[in-house]
Structure formats: structure tokens, C-alpha cells
Design a protein around this motif. Structure first.
Motif, PDB file in Angstrom:
ATOM      1  N   ARG A  37       0.780  -1.477  -0.008  1.00  0.00           N
ATOM      2  CA  ARG A  37       0.037   0.351  -0.482  1.00  0.00           C
ATOM      3  C   ARG A  37       0.906   1.249  -0.001  1.00  0.00           C
ATOM      4  NH1 ARG A  37      -4.181  -0.756   4.479  1.00  0.00           N
ATOM      5  NH2 ARG A  37      -4.410   1.714   4.182  1.00  0.00           N
ATOM      6  N   ASN A  38      -0.124   2.078  -0.385  1.00  0.00           N
ATOM      7  CA  ASN A  38       0.726   3.700  -0.735  1.00  0.00           C
ATOM      8  C   ASN A  38       2.656   3.515  -0.804  1.00  0.00           C
ATOM      9  OD1 ASN A  38      -0.678   4.084   1.222  1.00  0.00           O
ATOM     10  ND2 ASN A  38       1.015   3.576   2.680  1.00  0.00           N
ATOM     11  N   ILE A  39       1.976   3.105  -2.269  1.00  0.00           N
ATOM     12  CA  ILE A  39       3.388   2.665  -3.038  1.00  0.00           C
ATOM     13  C   ILE A  39       2.942   3.573  -4.097  1.00  0.00           C
ATOM     14  CG2 ILE A  39       1.718   1.653  -4.653  1.00  0.00           C
ATOM     15  CD1 ILE A  39       4.215  -0.077  -4.803  1.00  0.00           C
ATOM     16  N   PHE A  40       2.032   4.312  -4.560  1.00  0.00           N
ATOM     17  CA  PHE A  40       1.586   5.419  -5.153  1.00  0.00           C
ATOM     18  C   PHE A  40       2.377   6.350  -4.317  1.00  0.00           C
ATOM     19  CE2 PHE A  40      -1.086   2.576  -7.514  1.00  0.00           C
ATOM     20  CZ  PHE A  40       0.446   2.923  -9.096  1.00  0.00           C
ATOM     21  N   ASN A  41       3.054   6.719  -3.572  1.00  0.00           N
ATOM     22  CA  ASN A  41       2.900   7.783  -2.592  1.00  0.00           C
ATOM     23  C   ASN A  41       4.229   8.262  -4.135  1.00  0.00           C
ATOM     24  OD1 ASN A  41       0.617   8.202  -1.133  1.00  0.00           O
ATOM     25  ND2 ASN A  41       2.190   7.501   0.090  1.00  0.00           N
ATOM     26  N   MET A  42       5.064   7.652  -3.457  1.00  0.00           N
ATOM     27  CA  MET A  42       6.511   7.745  -5.054  1.00  0.00           C
ATOM     28  C   MET A  42       6.464   8.299  -6.028  1.00  0.00           C
ATOM     29  SD  MET A  42       8.653   4.925  -2.319  1.00  0.00           S
ATOM     30  CE  MET A  42       9.961   5.730  -2.663  1.00  0.00           C
ATOM     31  N   ALA A  43       4.871   8.007  -6.738  1.00  0.00           N
ATOM     32  CA  ALA A  43       4.863   7.676  -7.997  1.00  0.00           C
ATOM     33  C   ALA A  43       5.058   9.278  -8.355  1.00  0.00           C
ATOM     34  CB  ALA A  43       4.264   7.230  -8.728  1.00  0.00           C
ATOM     35  N   GLY A  44       6.285   9.696  -9.365  1.00  0.00           N
ATOM     36  CA  GLY A  44       6.026  11.255  -9.570  1.00  0.00           C
ATOM     37  C   GLY A  44       5.947  11.979 -11.224  1.00  0.00           C
ATOM     38  N   SER A  45       5.983  12.647 -12.216  1.00  0.00           N
ATOM     39  CA  SER A  45       5.445  13.010 -13.263  1.00  0.00           C
ATOM     40  C   SER A  45       6.359  12.190 -14.175  1.00  0.00           C
ATOM     41  CB  SER A  45       6.521  15.003 -13.697  1.00  0.00           C
ATOM     42  OG  SER A  45       8.181  14.385 -13.677  1.00  0.00           O
ATOM     43  N   GLY A  46       7.769  11.374 -14.048  1.00  0.00           N
ATOM     44  CA  GLY A  46       7.784  10.872 -14.792  1.00  0.00           C
ATOM     45  C   GLY A  46       6.847   9.381 -15.202  1.00  0.00           C
ATOM     46  N   PHE A  47       6.305   9.009 -14.618  1.00  0.00           N
ATOM     47  CA  PHE A  47       5.495   7.716 -13.339  1.00  0.00           C
ATOM     48  C   PHE A  47       4.294   8.012 -14.997  1.00  0.00           C
ATOM     49  CE2 PHE A  47       2.273   5.429 -12.030  1.00  0.00           C
ATOM     50  CZ  PHE A  47       2.839   3.724 -12.108  1.00  0.00           C
TER      51      PHE A  47
END
Lengths: 286, 286
Positions: B204-214
Motif C-alpha cells: 500500500r501507499n506505493i503510489f506516494n512515491m510516483a512522480g511526473s515521470g511515472f
């Protein structure tokens, strides 16, 4: 405050420009193995003066290592050997596990703060830097309990000056998660670019038909191999696991298409549409 | 000029808004199997009036079919059965081969122009439409020799009013090329979104680390399954070939990472960097 930035590329350069725009009391010494980068960094105002690593580190209050991750641990150790008692060393690398392991035994480990900003573009080099790259982005600090509370405080103040949001994580967890949401998307993009470029050798003018959708998907394929090759090496186990799952998903998609199973194809895409929720969140936070 | 637009989504809606902004003499009848889309299209000015397919087609000078590709051939045939002698039918589908085959035997084939605009976004439905979507984009006309010169002329005038660049191609060649530069990048993005969403169930919360590149890489995963499932079916042979090459490239990349072969990893990315040349071209042309 004397700040030494080692590695005057996109991240190091943007850090320097950002902090200079926010604080009047900083003086940046720019260190880079490339003479050209050092000169450019000074010309465009990233660094106030160029420097050699050892002497620059010795006179600085804050040392930022923003080089490819393959050289980070060694530079952090060398910096810790030479800094003043009250100084702090941080890095901005996209992997954290191996680096934290390799500096773990250093007698001054407490003066080091392991950090990774969730920010970047597909461009590299000092001329790609800009002062707001880090603004409102997330800075992940890893293994905070290994850093002296006072070193952490100094670092966090600087990140707050840059208007960053700070988040904390174990370095192993960081590397496990970042493989999926950053490293994998870079590989997917590099591989897509490379695949279509191969095809162009047989089918000339193929790119005449490429539009904005293709551009978006393949944008990260412009990223610097000097930065990314060491990242994939250092995080190879997690990256390989993510890549394996991605390949399996593509194989499933191919099977569905080969079997003309339009219902399963529709379902797979419908599930993927859920990404809208995530992307809305990312946009909101930027 | 009475124009009937069938399929009031992103493309049909943007075509209507675009031509209305450029020509004062047009009146748009909006046809859609969804009552809601018809109402929305009228409310936001895409259509001047709603209509039923058969009667709308019969009174129109120009008929645009902008539905999922699975229904295009049948609608084109039905429209050709009913249009006035001087009227023209076009479609905007992302596949052209099968559609052209399926209308080939129609006695009024000459009144049909097979077209595909290299334009789109990841959004769908009438509310995603905007008048400049097609401006300065490429419109590919396929199998032009099968269309009456006069039908072609009328169509090209409309495309020029929309400030589009016109290009010509055989439908088979279109489908072969578009598989690589559009269909494949959609699959790569759908699969990436789906893979990371699967992983989110464990972490869970993996997407907290997603940025503009993703975000950029996964943007197309928001696209409409209703549009894309039939596209992949109709162009399955070409899409499967492109997907096979992409999977092989990813497998090679994985092998390189598993073997910690940083030199090959660097070389692969260096080759992919060549995509910069292409993307600069796309940006220039938009």
C-alpha cells in the motif's frame, strides 16, 4: 552557509539554484569531474565558485552529493572523513539501500542524511537545471534513525526552505517501492523507444505517424544512461522482479490479442483505467 | 453544409467543434447510441440538433463516423446506402485495413474517404472534446484511389479548414506502421498501469512515491477500453508483432540487469536516447 554541491547536473544544479533563490546567506562551491560542467555551472549561476572535492568539502557546512549512484557511497565516505564537526552530508540518489549499507560503518555516519527527491525530468546536465524543480515535491529521507537529530534538523530546514514535503522510510522499503513507480517506468520507456527505433530501420518514415501519445509514453527514453545504468545495477533485484511482472502482463495481453478475446482485452484495460485515481493524486500534489 | 457526426466522443466532438469554429455555414446533427451523450453534445454546443442515424445521414452533405472501429464498416455501408448523390462519408478510426476491405464492394464506395487523424488525448466522451484537437495535426487518408476525386476534394477542403496536414497511404501500410507508434505505446501504458496497480494490493501507499515521470509513461492507460479493444482486434496481427518485439526487448533488458552487465545496459539506453531526434520532430510539428 557554505554549501558544496558535487555533481552539477539536473538535480545538483536545481538544488543549488533553488536554495540560492530562497536563502541569501548561501555560497555554493560547484564540484564536478567534468571541467565543462564546472564552467557551465558557474556561467549560469549554479555555483558561485568552482572547487576541488577535498578542499571544497573541508570548508563547507553542507555537502550535497548528486552524482550517479555508483559513486555516491564512496563520495559520502570521503566527505565524512573531511568535513567540519558540525557539517552535514546528504545525497540525492534514486537508490538508497546499498548506499546506506556501504556508509553504515563510518564513524561519522550520524552526519549523513540519505535523501531522494521525487523530482526530475528526462533532461540532464547543468543546463537542464532550474530553481523550482524541487518545489512542492516529495523528499524521502531514509533510515532517519541513523542520522544525528541535529544533522537531520539542519537538512530538513533546507528541504523546507525549498518548499519540499518530507517523508520518511527505511532504505530497503524505499528501494522496493521505487522499483515499481519509477525504475520500471523508465525501463518500459527505454525499451519502447529502442523497439520502435529498431523497426524504423526496416520501415522508414514510421515516425511520421507518431503523435503526442507516443511522445508521452517514450519521453523517459531520453534520460541519461550515465545516471540510470548504475541505478538499475544497485536496485537489480527489485527492478528485475518488477520487470518480470510487467513482461508477464504484456505476455497475457499478447495472448488475449492473439486469441481475439476482446472481452478480456476490455477487462484488462478497464482495470488499468483505475490509474486515473493515482494520476489525479500526483497532479494534485504537484 | 449539413454535417452528420455519428459518435459524439473526443474525436467526433472535437471535429464538430473545430469545423464550427472555422466555417459559419455548417449545421451539425449529432448521432450517438447514448442518449446522455446526445444531450451533452447539444448542451455544450457540439451538435446543433440531435438526430437518428438513418434520417440524419439522408439529409446530410457530409457524414463523419467517429465510433469504435468495430462498428465503423457497418455504419459506413449503411450511410452509403442512404446519402444523397453528392454527399460524402468519412470515418476517423485508428485502423483502416479491415474497414476498407469491408466497404470495398459497396456500389457507392467512391463516396467514402477513409481517414485517420494523428490526434487524441487519454480522455473520452463529449466533454473531453475541444475545438483545436485536430489543428495542425496530421490526417492520413488511406486508399485515396478508391475515392471519387470530387469526394476527396470536398473532404480535403474540410481538413484544410481544420488546419490539418494531409498525408496519403495505403490502408495496409497505415495499419502496419500505426501498430508501432500508437497501438504499441497504448499497450505498454495499459500494461504498466495494470502491473503497478496489481502490486499496490501488496504494498500500500506505493503510489506516494510516483512522480511526473511515472505519470507521463502511464497516461495512456486512462484511455477508453470501448475504443481500444476493437482497435487491437482489428489490427491484431500487426499489434502482436510489435508487442512481440517489445517483450523481447524487455527480456533482453531484464537479462542484462540480472547479469549486472552495466555496459550493455548503458548501450541499450544510449541507443534509446536516439528517440530525442524523433520527439523533437513531433514537438516541432505540433
Amino acid at each position: 552557509m557554505n554549501i558544496c554541491v558535487t555533481g552539477l547536473g539536473l538535480l545538483g544544479g536545481s538544488f543549488a539554484l533553488g536554495i540560492k533563490s530562497k536563502r541569501k546567506d548561501v555560497r555554493i562551491t560547484g564540484v564536478d569531474i567534468s571541467i565543462e560542467n564546472r564552467a557551465t555551472a558557474q556561467r549560469i549561476g549554479i555555483a558561485d565558485e568552482p572547487g576541488e572535492f577535498e578542499s571544497a568539502v573541508a570548508k563547507s557546512d553542507f555537502v550535497v552529493i548528486a552524482t550517479p549512484v555508483s559513486s555516491v557511497a564512496e563520495l559520502v565516505r570521503k566527505a565524512l572523513d573531511r568535513i567540519k564537526e558540525s557539517a552535514v552530508v546528504i545525497d540525492l540518489g534514486s537508490t538508497k539501500g546499498l548506499i546506506c549499507q556501504e556508509v553504515a560503518g563510518h564513524p561519522r555516519r550520524g552526519r549523513y542524511v540519505a535523501a531522494h527527491p521525487i523530482a526530475g525530468t528526462e533532461n540532464s546536465g547543468p543546463e537542464s537545471a532550474f530553481p523550482t524543480l524541487l518545489s512542492h515535491k516529495m523528499m524521502i529521507i531514509c533510515d532517519r534513525e541513523k542520522s544525528d537529530p541535529e544533522a537531520l534538523r539542519v537538512t530538513e530546514e533546507i528541504f523546507k526552505d525549498l518548499e519540499m514535503k518530507i517523508s520518511y522510510m527505511a532504505s530497503a522499503e524505499h528501494d522496493r517501492h521505487i522499483a515499481w513507480v519509477s525504475h520500471l517506468s523508465h525501463i518500459s520507456s527505454f525499451a519502447l523507444g529502442s523497439t520502435v527505433l529498431d523497426k524504423e530501420k526496416d520501415e522508414r518514415n514510421i515516425f511520421n505517424m507518431a503523435g503526442s501519445g507516443f511522445s508521452s509514453t517514450v519521453r523517459l527514453a531520453k534520460s541519461s544512461p550515465d545516471m540510470w545504468a548504475p541505478i538499475f545495477s544497485q536496485n537489480s533485484r527489485n527492478v528485475s522482479e518488477a520487470l518480470d511482472a510487467y513482461i508477464k502482463k504484456l505476455q497475457l495481453f499478447k495472448k488475449i490479442i492473439d486469441e481475439n478475446d476482446e472481452i478480456s482485452s476490455h477487462n484488462l484495460m478497464k482495470e488499468a483505467n483505475e490509474i486515473r485515481r493515482i494520476l489525479t493524486g500526483i497532479l494534485k500534489s504537484e
